[in-house]
Design a protein around this motif. Structure first.
Motif, mmCIF file in Angstrom:
data_model
loop_
_atom_site.group_PDB
_atom_site.id
_atom_site.type_symbol
_atom_site.label_atom_id
_atom_site.label_comp_id
_atom_site.label_asym_id
_atom_site.label_seq_id
_atom_site.Cartn_x
_atom_site.Cartn_y
_atom_site.Cartn_z
ATOM 1 N N MET A 1 33.411 39.653 55.352
ATOM 2 C CA MET A 1 32.604 38.543 54.819
ATOM 3 C C MET A 1 32.490 38.629 53.289
ATOM 4 O O MET A 1 32.455 37.623 52.602
ATOM 5 C CB MET A 1 31.206 38.576 55.436
ATOM 6 C CG MET A 1 31.189 38.357 56.949
ATOM 7 S SD MET A 1 31.714 36.697 57.438
ATOM 8 C CE MET A 1 30.219 35.789 57.120
ATOM 9 N N GLN A 2 32.419 39.873 52.784
ATOM 10 C CA GLN A 2 32.323 40.053 51.336
ATOM 11 C C GLN A 2 33.599 39.597 50.640
ATOM 12 O O GLN A 2 33.556 39.050 49.535
ATOM 13 C CB GLN A 2 32.052 41.529 51.019
ATOM 14 C CG GLN A 2 31.724 41.769 49.547
ATOM 15 C CD GLN A 2 31.337 43.213 49.276
ATOM 16 O OE1 GLN A 2 31.318 44.046 50.179
ATOM 17 N NE2 GLN A 2 31.018 43.511 48.037
ATOM 18 N N GLU A 3 34.738 39.831 51.301
ATOM 19 C CA GLU A 3 36.015 39.414 50.728
ATOM 20 C C GLU A 3 36.116 37.883 50.665
ATOM 21 O O GLU A 3 36.670 37.327 49.723
ATOM 22 C CB GLU A 3 37.165 39.991 51.557
ATOM 23 C CG GLU A 3 37.324 41.494 51.432
ATOM 24 C CD GLU A 3 37.566 41.929 49.994
ATOM 25 O OE1 GLU A 3 38.393 41.280 49.319
ATOM 26 O OE2 GLU A 3 36.921 42.892 49.555
ATOM 27 N N ILE A 4 35.579 37.242 51.688
ATOM 28 C CA ILE A 4 35.572 35.768 51.682
ATOM 29 C C ILE A 4 34.734 35.265 50.511
ATOM 30 O O ILE A 4 35.120 34.319 49.815
ATOM 31 C CB ILE A 4 35.002 35.218 53.013
ATOM 32 C CG1 ILE A 4 35.895 35.634 54.188
ATOM 33 C CG2 ILE A 4 34.886 33.689 52.959
ATOM 34 C CD1 ILE A 4 35.370 35.193 55.541
ATOM 35 N N PHE A 5 33.577 35.917 50.279
ATOM 36 C CA PHE A 5 32.710 35.549 49.162
ATOM 37 C C PHE A 5 33.461 35.679 47.836
ATOM 38 O O PHE A 5 33.397 34.782 46.982
ATOM 39 C CB PHE A 5 31.470 36.440 49.145
ATOM 40 C CG PHE A 5 30.538 36.171 47.990
ATOM 41 C CD1 PHE A 5 29.553 35.199 48.088
ATOM 42 C CD2 PHE A 5 30.656 36.893 46.804
ATOM 43 C CE1 PHE A 5 28.702 34.947 47.017
ATOM 44 C CE2 PHE A 5 29.815 36.643 45.734
ATOM 45 C CZ PHE A 5 28.834 35.674 45.844
ATOM 46 N N LYS A 6 34.176 36.779 47.670
ATOM 47 C CA LYS A 6 34.913 37.010 46.423
ATOM 48 C C LYS A 6 36.004 35.964 46.219
ATOM 49 O O LYS A 6 36.206 35.472 45.112
ATOM 50 C CB LYS A 6 35.524 38.412 46.430
ATOM 51 C CG LYS A 6 34.513 39.538 46.292
ATOM 52 C CD LYS A 6 35.201 40.891 46.318
ATOM 53 C CE LYS A 6 34.192 42.029 46.174
ATOM 54 N NZ LYS A 6 34.856 43.355 46.228
ATOM 55 N N ARG A 7 36.701 35.627 47.310
ATOM 56 C CA ARG A 7 37.766 34.627 47.196
ATOM 57 C C ARG A 7 37.177 33.250 46.852
ATOM 58 O O ARG A 7 37.744 32.506 46.051
ATOM 59 C CB ARG A 7 38.568 34.555 48.499
ATOM 60 C CG ARG A 7 39.518 35.728 48.696
ATOM 61 C CD ARG A 7 40.497 35.463 49.832
ATOM 62 N NE ARG A 7 39.863 35.513 51.132
ATOM 63 C CZ ARG A 7 39.711 36.630 51.856
ATOM 64 N NH1 ARG A 7 40.150 37.792 51.380
ATOM 65 N NH2 ARG A 7 39.133 36.595 53.026
ATOM 66 N N GLY A 8 36.035 32.938 47.471
ATOM 67 C CA GLY A 8 35.383 31.665 47.167
ATOM 68 C C GLY A 8 34.882 31.607 45.734
ATOM 69 O O GLY A 8 35.030 30.586 45.053
ATOM 70 N N LEU A 9 34.302 32.713 45.255
ATOM 71 C CA LEU A 9 33.816 32.785 43.872
ATOM 72 C C LEU A 9 34.974 32.635 42.889
ATOM 73 O O LEU A 9 34.858 31.921 41.878
ATOM 74 C CB LEU A 9 33.092 34.110 43.635
ATOM 75 C CG LEU A 9 32.527 34.327 42.226
ATOM 76 C CD1 LEU A 9 31.483 33.264 41.899
ATOM 77 C CD2 LEU A 9 31.925 35.733 42.105
ATOM 78 N N LYS A 10 36.081 33.278 43.192
ATOM 79 C CA LYS A 10 37.260 33.181 42.322
ATOM 80 C C LYS A 10 37.765 31.746 42.247
ATOM 81 O O LYS A 10 38.077 31.232 41.161
ATOM 82 C CB LYS A 10 38.366 34.101 42.838
ATOM 83 C CG LYS A 10 39.615 34.103 41.963
ATOM 84 C CD LYS A 10 40.686 35.025 42.513
ATOM 85 C CE LYS A 10 41.941 34.976 41.640
ATOM 86 N NZ LYS A 10 43.002 35.858 42.184
ATOM 87 N N GLN A 11 37.839 31.090 43.406
ATOM 88 C CA GLN A 11 38.269 29.690 43.433
ATOM 89 C C GLN A 11 37.311 28.820 42.618
ATOM 90 O O GLN A 11 37.734 27.919 41.877
ATOM 91 C CB GLN A 11 38.319 29.177 44.879
ATOM 92 C CG GLN A 11 39.423 29.775 45.729
ATOM 93 C CD GLN A 11 40.797 29.249 45.340
ATOM 94 O OE1 GLN A 11 40.926 28.334 44.545
ATOM 95 N NE2 GLN A 11 41.831 29.851 45.904
ATOM 96 N N GLY A 12 36.013 29.097 42.738
ATOM 97 C CA GLY A 12 35.018 28.326 42.000
ATOM 98 C C GLY A 12 35.156 28.499 40.497
ATOM 99 O O GLY A 12 35.065 27.528 39.737
ATOM 100 N N LEU A 13 35.396 29.729 40.053
ATOM 101 C CA LEU A 13 35.553 30.007 38.625
ATOM 102 C C LEU A 13 36.808 29.344 38.066
ATOM 103 O O LEU A 13 36.794 28.782 36.968
ATOM 104 C CB LEU A 13 35.602 31.518 38.384
ATOM 105 C CG LEU A 13 34.278 32.269 38.593
ATOM 106 C CD1 LEU A 13 34.507 33.772 38.537
ATOM 107 C CD2 LEU A 13 33.239 31.850 37.558
ATOM 108 N N VAL A 14 37.894 29.422 38.823
ATOM 109 C CA VAL A 14 39.150 28.804 38.392
ATOM 110 C C VAL A 14 38.984 27.293 38.251
ATOM 111 O O VAL A 14 39.416 26.686 37.255
ATOM 112 C CB VAL A 14 40.287 29.130 39.384
ATOM 113 C CG1 VAL A 14 41.527 28.283 39.091
ATOM 114 C CG2 VAL A 14 40.649 30.607 39.312
ATOM 115 N N LEU A 15 38.334 26.675 39.229
ATOM 116 C CA LEU A 15 38.154 25.225 39.203
ATOM 117 C C LEU A 15 37.140 24.794 38.136
ATOM 118 O O LEU A 15 37.316 23.757 37.501
ATOM 119 C CB LEU A 15 37.719 24.736 40.585
ATOM 120 C CG LEU A 15 38.831 24.774 41.637
ATOM 121 C CD1 LEU A 15 38.252 24.598 43.028
ATOM 122 C CD2 LEU A 15 39.880 23.722 41.360
#
Length: 316
Positions: A1-15
C-alpha cells in the motif's frame, strides 16, 4: 500500500509540474494585462457585440476578466457594477461555458484536443446561449441583489506592485492546483491498482454509450465533470495514457466537458449573485448531453459508413 502511495505521489508531482508550466505564465500575463491600456481597449471593442445579446457596455469588464482568469475573478467584477437579474444570468451562463478560457483550453491541448477547437466551441456556446436567453426571456428587469458576495481588495498601483500581484496570483494558482492534484492522483492510483476504476467504468458504460463514447472515457469524464478542466487535467492526462482513449472519444469528451465541467462548483458560486441557479445547471447539462450525443451519433455513423465501404471494396 505504501508503494502505491509513492507511485501516486510521484504521478501527482509530475503532473503538477507539467500543468504549473502552463498555469504560471498564462496567469501572470492575464493578471498584468488587466492593469494595462490593452484591457480598456479590448473592452471597447467588445461593447458593440454585447448589445446584441442584451448586455450593457459595463458587462465587458467581468466577461473579459472571467474569460482571462476564472469565475471568481469574473464574479468579483460583476458585483462592482449594477446589473439587472437578466444581465447577471446571461453573464453567468456565458462565463460557465467560457471562463478561464486561455488556461483551460491550453490544458485541453495536453490531452490531444486542438486548442482552437476548444476555444471556438466554448466561445460559440457562450454567445449562442446568451443570444437565446436574451430573445426568449422577457423577465429579469429588476436590479440584481448580490447578497453576501463581496468584491476584491484594493487594486495594485505601479509597475512593481502590479508585477508582484501577478506573480503571487500565479504562484497561488499553482499551490491551489497542487493541493487538489496531489491527493487526487494518490487516490486515483489506489483506485486504479485496486481495480475500482474498471468497476466504475462498467457502471458508467451505458451513459458513455449514449454519448457515443467507449466505457474507457468514464474516468476522464468524471474528473472533468466534478473538479473541472484545469484541476481535472491530471486525471484526464493519466487516463488518456493508460486507458487508451481514442482521438474521437477524446474530442467527444471535450465537447461534453466544455459544456458542463466542474458543474456543481461552477453553479453554486453564482448563488450569492441572486440569480436562479437551477436553470443555469439545467442548461449546462442539457447542452452537454444533447450536443455530445448528436456529434457522437454523426461521427460514429460516418465511421461505420467508412468501414462498410472498405469491407465492400475488399469483398469486391
Amino acid at each position: 500500500m505504501q508503494e502505491i502511495f509513492k507511485r501516486g505521489l510521484k504521478q501527482g508531482l509530475v503532473l503538477t509540474w507539467a500543468l504549473g508550466k502552463i498555469i504560471f505564465p498564462i496567469t501572470l500575463l492575464m493578471t498584468i494585462v488587466q492593469y494595462t491600456p490593452v484591457f480598456p481597449w479590448l473592452m471597447d471593442k467588445i461593447a458593440p457585440l454585447l448589445s446584441a445579446i442584451g448586455l450593457s457596455a459595463e458587462a465587458a469588464v467581468p466577461l473579459v476578466i472571467g474569460n482571462s482568469l476564472n469565475l471568481y475573478a469574473g464574479i468579483a467584477a460583476i458585483i462592482s457594477f449594477e446589473f439587472t437579474v437578466k444581465e447577471v444570468f446571461i453573464m453567468a451562463i456565458m462565463l460557465s461555458f467560457s471562463h478561464n478560457l486561455i488556461l483551460e483550453s491550453a490544458v485541453a491541448k495536453k490531452v490531444g484536443v486542438s486548442w482552437w477547437f476548444v476555444v471556438g466551441l466554448r466561445v460559440g456556446l457562450a454567445l449562442f446561449s446568451a443570444w437565446i436567453i436574451n430573445v426568449f426571456w422577457q423577465g429579469g428587469a429588476q436590479l440584481a441583489s448580490y447578497g453576501f458576495a463581496t468584491s476584491g481588495g484594493t487594486d495594485p498601483s505601479g509597475a512593481l506592485e502590479i508585477a508582484w500581484h501577478g506573480v503571487t496570483t500565479a504562484v497561488m494558482g499553482i499551490v491551489q492546483l497542487a493541493l487538489i492534484v496531489l491527493p487526487l492522483m494518490i487516490v486515483m492510483q489506489y483506485l486504479r491498482e485496486l481495480g475500482w476504476i474498471g468497476t466504475f467504468s462498467s457502471w458508467m458504460a451505458p451513459f458513455m454509450k449514449v454519448l457515443g463514447m467507449k466505457p474507457n472515457t468514464s474516468t476522464t469524464v468524471t474528473a472533468g465533470l466534478t473538479i473541472g478542466l484545469a484541476y481535472g487535467a491530471g486525471v484526464m492526462i493519466q487516463a488518456v495514457k493508460e486507458d487508451g482513449v481514442s482521438k474521437k472519444d477524446m474530442y467527444l469528451t471535450m465537447i461534453f466537458l466544455v459544456s458542463c465541467h466542474a458543474v456543481v462548483e461552477d453553479t453554486l458560486v453564482f448563488i450569492p449573485l441572486g440569480i436562479p441557479v437551477w436553470p443555469l445547471l439545467a442548461i449546462r447539462l442539457a447542452t452537454a448531453i444533447i450536443l455530445t450525443a448528436a456529434v457522437g451519433l454523426v461521427w460514429n455513423w460516418k465511421l461505420d459508413k467508412k468501414e462498410a465501404t472498405r469491407h465492400s471494396y475488399q469483398g469486391g
